[in-house]
Design a protein around this motif. Structure first.
Motif, PDB file in Angstrom:
ATOM      1  N   ALA A 180       0.954  -1.183  -0.081  1.00  0.00           N
ATOM      2  CA  ALA A 180      -0.019   0.010   0.019  1.00  0.00           C
ATOM      3  C   ALA A 180       0.855   1.413   0.213  1.00  0.00           C
ATOM      4  CB  ALA A 180      -0.860  -0.061   1.414  1.00  0.00           C
ATOM      5  N   SER A 181       2.052   1.008  -0.198  1.00  0.00           N
ATOM      6  CA  SER A 181       2.965   2.355  -0.071  1.00  0.00           C
ATOM      7  C   SER A 181       3.651   2.748  -1.408  1.00  0.00           C
ATOM      8  CB  SER A 181       4.161   1.969   1.155  1.00  0.00           C
ATOM      9  OG  SER A 181       5.067   1.041   0.447  1.00  0.00           O
ATOM     10  N   GLU A 197       2.174  -8.188   2.920  1.00  0.00           N
ATOM     11  CA  GLU A 197       1.461  -6.906   2.527  1.00  0.00           C
ATOM     12  C   GLU A 197       2.115  -5.943   3.465  1.00  0.00           C
ATOM     13  OE1 GLU A 197       0.347  -6.182  -0.643  1.00  0.00           O
ATOM     14  OE2 GLU A 197       0.536  -8.347  -0.871  1.00  0.00           O
ATOM     15  N   THR A 198       2.724  -6.019   4.279  1.00  0.00           N
ATOM     16  CA  THR A 198       3.506  -5.244   5.316  1.00  0.00           C
ATOM     17  C   THR A 198       4.775  -4.723   4.702  1.00  0.00           C
ATOM     18  OG1 THR A 198       2.440  -6.233   7.363  1.00  0.00           O
ATOM     19  CG2 THR A 198       4.262  -4.694   7.653  1.00  0.00           C
ATOM     20  N   VAL A 199       4.994  -3.361   4.731  1.00  0.00           N
ATOM     21  CA  VAL A 199       6.326  -2.786   4.097  1.00  0.00           C
ATOM     22  C   VAL A 199       6.875  -2.178   4.976  1.00  0.00           C
ATOM     23  CG1 VAL A 199       6.828  -1.212   2.106  1.00  0.00           C
ATOM     24  CG2 VAL A 199       4.984  -2.824   1.765  1.00  0.00           C
ATOM     25  N   GLY A 216      -9.211   6.094   2.869  1.00  0.00           N
ATOM     26  CA  GLY A 216      -9.378   7.304   1.984  1.00  0.00           C
ATOM     27  C   GLY A 216      -8.567   8.532   2.380  1.00  0.00           C
ATOM     28  N   THR A 217      -7.743   8.520   3.198  1.00  0.00           N
ATOM     29  CA  THR A 217      -6.794   9.556   3.436  1.00  0.00           C
ATOM     30  C   THR A 217      -5.327   9.327   3.190  1.00  0.00           C
ATOM     31  OG1 THR A 217      -8.379  10.487   4.998  1.00  0.00           O
ATOM     32  CG2 THR A 217      -6.260  11.072   5.343  1.00  0.00           C
ATOM     33  N   GLU A 218      -4.685  10.289   2.476  1.00  0.00           N
ATOM     34  CA  GLU A 218      -3.362  10.110   2.162  1.00  0.00           C
ATOM     35  C   GLU A 218      -2.334  10.602   3.344  1.00  0.00           C
ATOM     36  OE1 GLU A 218      -1.214  12.186  -0.909  1.00  0.00           O
ATOM     37  OE2 GLU A 218      -0.623  10.571  -1.804  1.00  0.00           O
ATOM     38  N   GLN A 219      -1.497  10.079   3.833  1.00  0.00           N
ATOM     39  CA  GLN A 219      -0.437  10.328   4.631  1.00  0.00           C
ATOM     40  C   GLN A 219       0.998  10.258   4.061  1.00  0.00           C
ATOM     41  OE1 GLN A 219      -1.577   7.259   7.730  1.00  0.00           O
ATOM     42  NE2 GLN A 219      -1.807   8.867   8.919  1.00  0.00           N
ATOM     43  N   ARG A 220       1.844  11.325   4.266  1.00  0.00           N
ATOM     44  CA  ARG A 220       3.057  11.165   3.848  1.00  0.00           C
ATOM     45  C   ARG A 220       4.169  11.533   5.013  1.00  0.00           C
ATOM     46  NH1 ARG A 220       3.288  12.587  -1.759  1.00  0.00           N
ATOM     47  NH2 ARG A 220       1.255  12.810  -2.569  1.00  0.00           N
ATOM     48  N   ILE A 229      10.562   3.430   8.692  1.00  0.00           N
ATOM     49  CA  ILE A 229       8.911   3.487   8.931  1.00  0.00           C
ATOM     50  C   ILE A 229       8.234   2.420   8.033  1.00  0.00           C
ATOM     51  CG2 ILE A 229       8.248   4.686   6.768  1.00  0.00           C
ATOM     52  CD1 ILE A 229       6.387   6.545   8.329  1.00  0.00           C
ATOM     53  N   THR A 230       7.139   1.812   8.882  1.00  0.00           N
ATOM     54  CA  THR A 230       6.548   0.615   8.366  1.00  0.00           C
ATOM     55  C   THR A 230       5.107   0.988   8.003  1.00  0.00           C
ATOM     56  OG1 THR A 230       7.362  -0.470  10.071  1.00  0.00           O
ATOM     57  CG2 THR A 230       5.443  -1.481   8.977  1.00  0.00           C
ATOM     58  N   VAL A 231       4.695   0.578   6.979  1.00  0.00           N
ATOM     59  CA  VAL A 231       3.490   0.573   6.407  1.00  0.00           C
ATOM     60  C   VAL A 231       2.384  -0.602   6.417  1.00  0.00           C
ATOM     61  CG1 VAL A 231       2.018   1.619   4.289  1.00  0.00           C
ATOM     62  CG2 VAL A 231       4.395   2.356   4.670  1.00  0.00           C
ATOM     63  N   GLU A 232       1.638  -0.516   7.212  1.00  0.00           N
ATOM     64  CA  GLU A 232       0.710  -1.776   7.124  1.00  0.00           C
ATOM     65  C   GLU A 232      -0.086  -1.758   6.056  1.00  0.00           C
ATOM     66  OE1 GLU A 232       1.112  -3.714   9.880  1.00  0.00           O
ATOM     67  OE2 GLU A 232       1.930  -2.044  11.406  1.00  0.00           O
ATOM     68  N   ALA A 233      -0.796  -3.191   5.912  1.00  0.00           N
ATOM     69  CA  ALA A 233      -1.277  -3.716   4.622  1.00  0.00           C
ATOM     70  C   ALA A 233      -2.613  -2.990   4.330  1.00  0.00           C
ATOM     71  CB  ALA A 233      -1.848  -5.078   4.983  1.00  0.00           C
ATOM     72  N   ASP A 234      -3.297  -2.103   5.442  1.00  0.00           N
ATOM     73  CA  ASP A 234      -4.329  -1.500   4.895  1.00  0.00           C
ATOM     74  C   ASP A 234      -4.053   0.218   4.813  1.00  0.00           C
ATOM     75  OD1 ASP A 234      -3.700  -0.429   7.524  1.00  0.00           O
ATOM     76  OD2 ASP A 234      -5.358  -0.606   8.419  1.00  0.00           O
TER      77      ASP A 234
END
Length: 329
Positions: A180-181, A197-199, A216-220, A229-234
């Motif tokens: 998702a990243s 799916e974890t990055v 629905g909200t983009e984070q940066r 930093i870790t990005v979860e599957a969702d």
């Protein structure tokens, strides 16, 4: 809230112009990276300058500008008073056409779209050089697809782990997608790992921007060297945290560093690099904590170290398995 100022913006535009020049030297690129690291405002201003440049480049196919140019060529010169009245508009149009001509020049120089696929098998670490000069080190059991065209350089990490030393091309952004990243490079060396799916993204040098969409909200987030930093599957972005540079720098050299790591996790990681697999003969050993530096693929040396340092017993079964047992009673 924006952290940019007119000073940031002016410096960013000057750096972008210099980096686009074929005469830009290696020391200047190093100075640019130093300037980026000075403040978040510098990074934000440079990203905005790059975005505006890309927008200007897109005008090369704008039909309204083309039509205006054709109309200007067909019409006779206006009378002097009228010319003075329309001079600001004509000047703006001329400036737009100059930008369009420059964008068209860069577009013509850009390579045609290419798609390249690379993979590293079990036990293999593979270094590849992409057509823009980017050097990628694929860790074992990793795969990626690189899609380059005249507008962007996009790499999708399909599985595994990779280190990127990004080639300089300020005309086209370098993006890595994993799960998702989306990771946007700003002249860096960074690592991306994808487990299911974890990055995870870790930065060794330069700067990257990590973006993801959750609900629905983009984070940066912008990383500086020594952060991960870790990005979860969702798509949820976790908080930034320190990157262990010793660990991150070891695996590209063929070594794995473990600090108080559970034995079952250590074996899982080491087994990825070899057809000779180490197994636990006693599940009670799984939580044993191990620290050390081990060379990838050298399972025999790992088994010997566990015998000496932790008094485990090893049992060789066939050509492809070593079973670990607890200390003698």
């Amino acid at each position: 809230m924006s952290t940019t100022s007119p000073l940031h913006e002016g410096q960013a535009e000057a750096w972008l112009a210099r980096l686009l020049s074929p005469e830009c030297s290696a020391p200047e690129r190093t100075a640019f990276e130093d300037w980026l690291a000075q403040s978040p405002g510098n990074i934000e201003a440079y990203l905005e300058a790059e975005r505006i440049h890309a927008l200007a480049a897109s005008l090369s196919s704008d039909e309204l500008i083309r039509a205006a140019a054709r109309s200007a060529r067909r019409k006779p010169a206006a009378a002097a008073p009228s010319r003075r009245r329309w001079q600001p508009l004509l000047s703006a149009l001329a400036a737009a056409l100059v930008v369009t001509a420059g964008a068209a020049f860069w577009w013509l120089r850009a390579p045609q779209g290419t798609v390249e696929e690379y993979a590293a098998a079990r036990g293999e670490q593979r270094e590849v050089v992409l057509n823009d000069g980017t050097v990628v080190l694929l860790d074992t059991e990793s795969a990626l697809v690189a899609r380059f065209d005249g507008e962007r350089r996009l790499v999708e990490l399909q599985r595994g782990r990779a280190q990127f030393v990004v080639g300089l091309d300020r005309r086209r952004p370098f993006l890595v997608r994993a799960g998702a990243s989306t990771v946007r490079d700003i002249g860096t060396t960074f690592q991306v790992s994808r487990l299911d799916e974890t990055v995870n993204v870790g930065l060794l040098d330069g700067s990257v921007e990590v973006a993801a969409v959750a609900e629905g909200t983009e984070q940066r987030r912008v990383l500086v060297p020594g952060e991960q930093i870790t990005v979860e599957a969702d798509g949820t972005l976790q908080d930034k945290r320190p990157l262990d540079l010793a660990v991150a720098s070891a695996w590209p050299q063929g070594d794995l560093v473990f600090k108080q790591q559970r034995l079952d996790r250590l074996l899982e990681e080491m087994n990825r690099y070899s057809s000779l697999q180490l197994r636990l003969g006693d599940p009670a050993l799984a939580g044993l904590e191990i620290s050390g530096v081990f060379h990838v693929g050298d399972q025999t040396a790992l088994a010997a170290a566990l015998e000496r340092g932790w008094s485990l017993r090893t049992e060789r079964i066939g050509q492809h398995e070593i079973v670990l047992h607890g200390p003698p009673q």
